[in-house]
Design a protein around this motif. Structure first.
Motif, PDB file in Angstrom:
ATOM      1  N   GLU A 143       0.831  -1.209   0.000  1.00 58.25           N
ATOM      2  CA  GLU A 143       0.000   0.000   0.000  1.00 58.25           C
ATOM      3  C   GLU A 143       0.860   1.252   0.000  1.00 58.25           C
ATOM      4  OE1 GLU A 143      -3.411   2.222   2.736  1.00 58.25           O
ATOM      5  OE2 GLU A 143      -2.896   0.127   3.140  1.00 58.25           O
ATOM      6  N   ARG A 177      -6.168  -1.207  -1.362  1.00 57.63           N
ATOM      7  CA  ARG A 177      -6.324  -0.331  -0.195  1.00 57.63           C
ATOM      8  C   ARG A 177      -5.865   1.092  -0.494  1.00 57.63           C
ATOM      9  NH1 ARG A 177      -3.878  -4.370   4.492  1.00 57.63           N
ATOM     10  NH2 ARG A 177      -5.811  -5.490   4.976  1.00 57.63           N
ATOM     11  N   THR A 215     -10.415  -6.183   1.626  1.00 51.01           N
ATOM     12  CA  THR A 215     -10.696  -4.803   1.219  1.00 51.01           C
ATOM     13  C   THR A 215     -12.186  -4.475   1.211  1.00 51.01           C
ATOM     14  OG1 THR A 215     -10.822  -5.360  -1.143  1.00 51.01           O
ATOM     15  CG2 THR A 215      -8.636  -4.811  -0.255  1.00 51.01           C
ATOM     16  N   TYR A 218     -13.474  -4.004  -2.465  1.00 58.15           N
ATOM     17  CA  TYR A 218     -13.305  -2.692  -3.087  1.00 58.15           C
ATOM     18  C   TYR A 218     -13.048  -2.732  -4.588  1.00 58.15           C
ATOM     19  CZ  TYR A 218     -11.986   2.007  -4.206  1.00 58.15           C
ATOM     20  OH  TYR A 218     -11.945   3.243  -4.800  1.00 58.15           O
TER      21      TYR A 218
END
Length: 317
Positions: A143, A177, A215, A218
């Motif tokens: 990330e 993320r 996530t 997502y």
């Protein structure tokens, strides 16, 4: 202008094309030298930007003839910090290259987009390491690593980010993320081996369900990437829920393994007609697949063959 960032049209029906193997096309068909397989270095000159535009135009003309939308990904697969450093790019120069890459495709969108045939700009992201070998980052490190490139895209006209040739689940989680934190829709594409599994030996199902679980689901969708359909067409359980998360196919032209491709000094372009027929079989089983493109060894001829096979009733524009 943020045209489609809050409502990706490829999720709402219709067929969208994408490009093929940019780097293999530029090297083997156009005779260009791309250090470390990095096409973004061409953005440094006007001549290079025109070469990139002409590469995209071959695909955009196919889409225009078949009346489809298009997902227009930037030439930034290698434009992340580690590869940028190897190529002599400072963080500031790398940021400028990612921004320039979006400007180039935004100009093409102005040139080619027509009513009812949207062109979505995708900021292309590649793995930190090699797309054929497993990486070692955990999700939090991934990330942090990928966030600067995604943040750059967030400040441009890019509608989404698309992460290609990912080799492990943790890196995909980190990218998703970071994209979520920065408000960018994302598509996740895993490199698949000849056994239908990703490079780390996990199944496509494990990869998709793992990223979704970490996530909150997502990613806007997933793409099967960088493998010939014969390598993965038997890995799908068409009665399962996870399969419906796959909305894109970007397959290789060749049936060769990644090791064989890596060691080859010539380009195996495979059989475009056979590739098209394999896409037709897959899309009939997976009607949720909207984005059709290619990866290593494919060029606009392969995408045209895929259109002929999958969209036989659509007339030319």
């Amino acid at each position: 202008m943020l045209k489609y960032r809050h409502n990706l049209p490829q999720l709402n029906g219709g067929t969208f094309l994408s490009d093929g193997g940019m780097e293999t096309t530029l090297i083997f068909h156009h005779g260009l030298e791309l250090p470390h397989f990095a096409s973004f270095v061409l953005l440094a000159t006007q001549e290079g930007r025109e070469q990139i535009k002409n590469y995209y135009r071959d695909y955009l003309n196919v889409a225009r003839r078949h009346g489809t939308g298009f997902v227009l990904d930037t030439a930034t697969w290698r434009a992340n910090p580690d590869w940028g450093e190897k190529l002599g790019y400072s963080p500031q120069a790398l940021k400028a290259a990612n921004e320039e890459a979006v400007d180039v495709v935004a100009e093409l969108r102005e040139e080619y987009e027509q009513p009812g045939r949207p062109i979505v700009i995708g900021g292309a992201i590649g793995p930190r390491g090699d797309g054929y070998k497993a990486g070692s980052m955990d999700a939090w490190e991934a990330e942090d690593y990928h966030a600067p490139q995604i943040a750059t895209f967030a400040g441009t006209a890019a509608d989404m980010v698309a992460a290609y040739t990912l080799t492990n689940i943790d890196e995909a989680i980190g990218i998703a993320r970071a994209a979520q934190r920065l408000g960018m829709p994302t598509a996740i594409a895993f490199t698949v081996e000849t056994d239908g599994k990703i490079v780390t030996g996990r199944s496509i199902q494990e990869a998709i369900e793992g990223v979704d679980a970490a996530t909150g689901g997502y990613p806007a969708y997933y793409i099967v990437n960088c493998a010939h359909p014969s390598h993965f067409e038997g890995a799908f359980d068409h009665n399962s829920g996870w399969i419906k998360r796959i909305a894109g196919l970007k397959a290789n032209a060749s049936m060769m393994s990644h090791q064989e491709l890596d060691n080859s000094e010539t380009l195996d372009a495979g059989d475009p007609v056979d590739l098209g027929l394999r896409y037709r079989a897959l899309t009939r089983q997976m009607p949720q697949v909207r984005v059709l493109g290619g990866c290593c060894g494919t060029d606009h001829r392969h995408i045209a063959a895929i259109c002929e096979a999958c969209l036989p009733t659509q007339s030319a524009a």
